[in-house]
Design a protein around this motif. Sequence first.
Motif, PDB file in Angstrom:
ATOM      1  N   ALA A 354       7.744  17.251 -40.682  1.00  0.00           N
ATOM      2  CA  ALA A 354       8.448  16.751 -39.495  1.00  0.00           C
ATOM      3  C   ALA A 354       9.828  17.375 -39.402  1.00  0.00           C
ATOM      4  CB  ALA A 354       8.549  15.228 -39.535  1.00  0.00           C
ATOM      5  N   GLY A 355      10.349  17.393 -38.181  1.00  0.00           N
ATOM      6  CA  GLY A 355      11.682  17.937 -37.942  1.00  0.00           C
ATOM      7  C   GLY A 355      11.653  18.986 -36.858  1.00  0.00           C
ATOM      8  N   GLY A 356      12.820  19.471 -36.516  1.00  0.00           N
ATOM      9  CA  GLY A 356      12.993  20.387 -35.401  1.00  0.00           C
ATOM     10  C   GLY A 356      14.297  20.036 -34.715  1.00  0.00           C
ATOM     11  N   ARG A 357      14.294  20.073 -33.404  1.00  0.00           N
ATOM     12  CA  ARG A 357      15.475  19.649 -32.652  1.00  0.00           C
ATOM     13  C   ARG A 357      15.226  18.269 -32.065  1.00  0.00           C
ATOM     14  NH1 ARG A 357      18.053  23.919 -28.790  1.00  0.00           N
ATOM     15  NH2 ARG A 357      18.797  24.595 -30.855  1.00  0.00           N
ATOM     16  N   ASN A 358      16.005  17.295 -32.510  1.00  0.00           N
ATOM     17  CA  ASN A 358      15.861  15.929 -32.007  1.00  0.00           C
ATOM     18  C   ASN A 358      16.337  15.870 -30.555  1.00  0.00           C
ATOM     19  OD1 ASN A 358      15.621  13.194 -31.667  1.00  0.00           O
ATOM     20  ND2 ASN A 358      17.048  12.619 -33.297  1.00  0.00           N
ATOM     21  N   LYS A 359      15.579  15.172 -29.710  1.00  0.00           N
ATOM     22  CA  LYS A 359      15.977  15.034 -28.311  1.00  0.00           C
ATOM     23  C   LYS A 359      16.517  13.639 -28.010  1.00  0.00           C
ATOM     24  CE  LYS A 359      11.025  14.853 -27.151  1.00  0.00           C
ATOM     25  NZ  LYS A 359       9.993  15.256 -26.169  1.00  0.00           N
ATOM     26  N   GLY A 360      17.366  13.155 -28.923  1.00  0.00           N
ATOM     27  CA  GLY A 360      18.034  11.883 -28.702  1.00  0.00           C
ATOM     28  C   GLY A 360      17.260  10.670 -29.158  1.00  0.00           C
ATOM     29  N   LEU A 361      16.210  10.855 -29.958  1.00  0.00           N
ATOM     30  CA  LEU A 361      15.366   9.747 -30.382  1.00  0.00           C
ATOM     31  C   LEU A 361      15.829   9.171 -31.719  1.00  0.00           C
ATOM     32  CD1 LEU A 361      11.847  11.242 -29.564  1.00  0.00           C
ATOM     33  CD2 LEU A 361      13.443  10.052 -28.047  1.00  0.00           C
ATOM     34  N   ASP A 362      15.469   7.921 -31.962  1.00  0.00           N
ATOM     35  CA  ASP A 362      15.744   7.265 -33.237  1.00  0.00           C
ATOM     36  C   ASP A 362      14.630   7.633 -34.203  1.00  0.00           C
ATOM     37  OD1 ASP A 362      16.266   5.647 -35.385  1.00  0.00           O
ATOM     38  OD2 ASP A 362      15.775   3.765 -34.355  1.00  0.00           O
ATOM     39  N   LEU A 363      14.893   8.571 -35.096  1.00  0.00           N
ATOM     40  CA  LEU A 363      13.870   9.013 -36.021  1.00  0.00           C
ATOM     41  C   LEU A 363      13.579   7.979 -37.106  1.00  0.00           C
ATOM     42  CD1 LEU A 363      14.732  12.808 -36.464  1.00  0.00           C
ATOM     43  CD2 LEU A 363      13.239  11.704 -34.791  1.00  0.00           C
ATOM     44  N   GLY A 364      14.389   6.943 -37.178  1.00  0.00           N
ATOM     45  CA  GLY A 364      14.141   5.882 -38.142  1.00  0.00           C
ATOM     46  C   GLY A 364      12.774   5.236 -37.982  1.00  0.00           C
ATOM     47  N   VAL A 365      12.218   5.335 -36.770  1.00  0.00           N
ATOM     48  CA  VAL A 365      10.887   4.784 -36.510  1.00  0.00           C
ATOM     49  C   VAL A 365       9.837   5.433 -37.409  1.00  0.00           C
ATOM     50  CG1 VAL A 365       9.118   4.517 -34.714  1.00  0.00           C
ATOM     51  CG2 VAL A 365      11.532   4.268 -34.135  1.00  0.00           C
ATOM     52  N   LEU A 366      10.098   6.657 -37.855  1.00  0.00           N
ATOM     53  CA  LEU A 366       9.126   7.360 -38.688  1.00  0.00           C
ATOM     54  C   LEU A 366       8.856   6.652 -40.016  1.00  0.00           C
ATOM     55  CD1 LEU A 366      10.208  11.071 -38.148  1.00  0.00           C
ATOM     56  CD2 LEU A 366       8.251   9.883 -37.135  1.00  0.00           C
ATOM     57  N   ALA A 367       9.754   5.783 -40.435  1.00  0.00           N
ATOM     58  CA  ALA A 367       9.492   5.012 -41.664  1.00  0.00           C
ATOM     59  C   ALA A 367       8.219   4.184 -41.513  1.00  0.00           C
ATOM     60  CB  ALA A 367      10.681   4.113 -41.986  1.00  0.00           C
ATOM     61  N   GLY A 368       7.829   3.908 -40.263  1.00  0.00           N
ATOM     62  CA  GLY A 368       6.602   3.160 -40.008  1.00  0.00           C
ATOM     63  C   GLY A 368       5.332   3.930 -40.301  1.00  0.00           C
ATOM     64  N   THR A 369       5.456   5.206 -40.659  1.00  0.00           N
ATOM     65  CA  THR A 369       4.259   5.981 -41.036  1.00  0.00           C
ATOM     66  C   THR A 369       3.875   5.774 -42.491  1.00  0.00           C
ATOM     67  OG1 THR A 369       5.563   7.938 -41.645  1.00  0.00           O
ATOM     68  CG2 THR A 369       4.804   7.786 -39.351  1.00  0.00           C
ATOM     69  N   VAL A 370       4.656   4.997 -43.226  1.00  0.00           N
ATOM     70  CA  VAL A 370       4.417   4.782 -44.660  1.00  0.00           C
ATOM     71  C   VAL A 370       3.767   3.421 -44.873  1.00  0.00           C
ATOM     72  CG1 VAL A 370       5.490   4.686 -46.943  1.00  0.00           C
ATOM     73  CG2 VAL A 370       6.461   6.146 -45.162  1.00  0.00           C
ATOM     74  N   PRO A 371       2.597   3.327 -45.497  1.00  0.00           N
ATOM     75  CA  PRO A 371       1.595   4.379 -45.589  1.00  0.00           C
ATOM     76  C   PRO A 371       0.989   4.637 -44.204  1.00  0.00           C
ATOM     77  CG  PRO A 371       0.649   2.310 -46.311  1.00  0.00           C
ATOM     78  CD  PRO A 371       2.089   2.022 -45.957  1.00  0.00           C
ATOM     79  N   PRO A 372       0.189   5.692 -44.040  1.00  0.00           N
ATOM     80  CA  PRO A 372      -0.471   6.556 -45.028  1.00  0.00           C
ATOM     81  C   PRO A 372       0.369   7.727 -45.520  1.00  0.00           C
ATOM     82  CG  PRO A 372      -1.207   7.144 -42.842  1.00  0.00           C
ATOM     83  CD  PRO A 372      -0.301   5.958 -42.675  1.00  0.00           C
ATOM     84  N   VAL A 373       1.542   7.982 -44.920  1.00  0.00           N
ATOM     85  CA  VAL A 373       2.350   9.101 -45.410  1.00  0.00           C
ATOM     86  C   VAL A 373       2.804   8.801 -46.832  1.00  0.00           C
ATOM     87  CG1 VAL A 373       4.527  10.356 -45.101  1.00  0.00           C
ATOM     88  CG2 VAL A 373       3.079   9.872 -43.122  1.00  0.00           C
ATOM     89  N   ARG A 374       2.634   9.779 -47.741  1.00  0.00           N
ATOM     90  CA  ARG A 374       3.049   9.584 -49.131  1.00  0.00           C
ATOM     91  C   ARG A 374       4.030  10.659 -49.594  1.00  0.00           C
ATOM     92  NH1 ARG A 374       1.862  12.768 -52.795  1.00  0.00           N
ATOM     93  NH2 ARG A 374       0.233  14.372 -52.618  1.00  0.00           N
TER      94      ARG A 374
END
Length: 457
Positions: A354-374
């Motif tokens: 994940a990553g790139g150029r953020n377009k003003g979004l709250d990337l903290g939401v990605l913590a919700g991918t755990v699990p299945p992200v390990r």
Amino acid sequence: MGARDDTTEPTPRRALVIGLGITGRAVARALRARGAEVAVVEDHPTPRTEAAARSLAVDLLAAPSADELERAVAGVDAVLPSPGVPDAHPVFAAARRLEVPVRSEFDLARAWDDRPVVAVTGTDGKTTVTTMVTSMLIAAGRRAVACGNTDVPLVEAIDDPATDVFVVEASSFRLGHTHRFRPAVAAWLNFAPDHLDVHDSLEAYERAKARLWADLPADAAAVVNLDDPVVRSHRPVSARVVTFGLDPDQRPDATVRAGRLVAADGVDLVGVDELPRALPHDLSNALAAATVARCAGADVEAVRGVLRSFTAPAHRVQEVAVVDGVRWFDDSKATTTHATLAAVAGFDSVVLVAGGRNKGLDLGVLAGTVPPVRAVVAMGEAADEVAAVFARTGLPVEVVRTDMGDVVRAAADLARPGDVVVLSPACTSFDWFGSYAERGDAFTRAVRTLHDATERS
């Protein structure tokens, strides 16, 4: 060509187009063909845009000052912004002060053509569902064309007199500046934060999406995703409502029951196991497309045939290779956190890139991918933001600031047999690449290089 809708406004005699990209050029060309005088504002002129302006015989205002922009707005009957022009652009304030209407390509197309329009919007899945619906209508014998937020804007598509129905991918950029939009069928797939680098706020983005249903006539069909609370809250009262969803508690009309996709009228469509791919968002997209197509007149057999054979467009959870028991997927089109959450939800153990150029979004939401992200590989401009989100979860995180080859090697080091590695960036590609497709292609090449090297060893 259809007859002009009597409730629409006349073609502007003098128009100001903002931006000379694909849609801006199509709008300028269509206006000129109908006798309008056209000027174009281009904030970042290039030799290519200057040549385009000459070929279109339009006046080009290159990076105008505030006073020059004000005078330009004062001299026209309508302002037509291209998709992606930020809400904060001074042209909008000038138009309000001078009481000059702001319109979109949808308004122009409605004024010039009355053939039926089927519209699809949503934060994610628009292109997939638009493509599926178009295929279903063609299979049913209709001369359908996908247009709008594609390489063919609606104002260009209406030039073809052979088309029966236009399947319009309706972005917030277009909807937000549309005065009156009256599709025969209108589907809203989902809503999540996006484009906050263009819209003034999340509320402004939501208002733009809600324009889809604001002017529906009583005989139109609104296709509503009951799984999404924001979409559900905008359920229109003026039109016929047909619902779809996967949550049985919401009692959707079209849904999945006992492993079967069931249409809104109760007709059995296909088994989940008959679909080429059946991740959760695949099921939602399939239900949406089937519902839209049936509302637009497609027969059941046409819908079934496409559901069984449809392959999603590239860079949307597309399997690239299997290397040492690890499956690799390209989901480069995922430029929102919502799309990334949907992508990983169908897997058991994920190494996320994940990553790139953020377009003003709250990337903290990605913590919700755990699990299945390990485990995570964080890349590009937003690498530190991504790393910070997952550092709090205790997962292993590798930060890569170089190139896609190093990204893939880092992911390979983190992966173990049985994992999937998913490039699902939650960000745009414009830090390292010119498009999400270019980014996905680079990922695919790097994975195949890894595969070939592994095969030789």
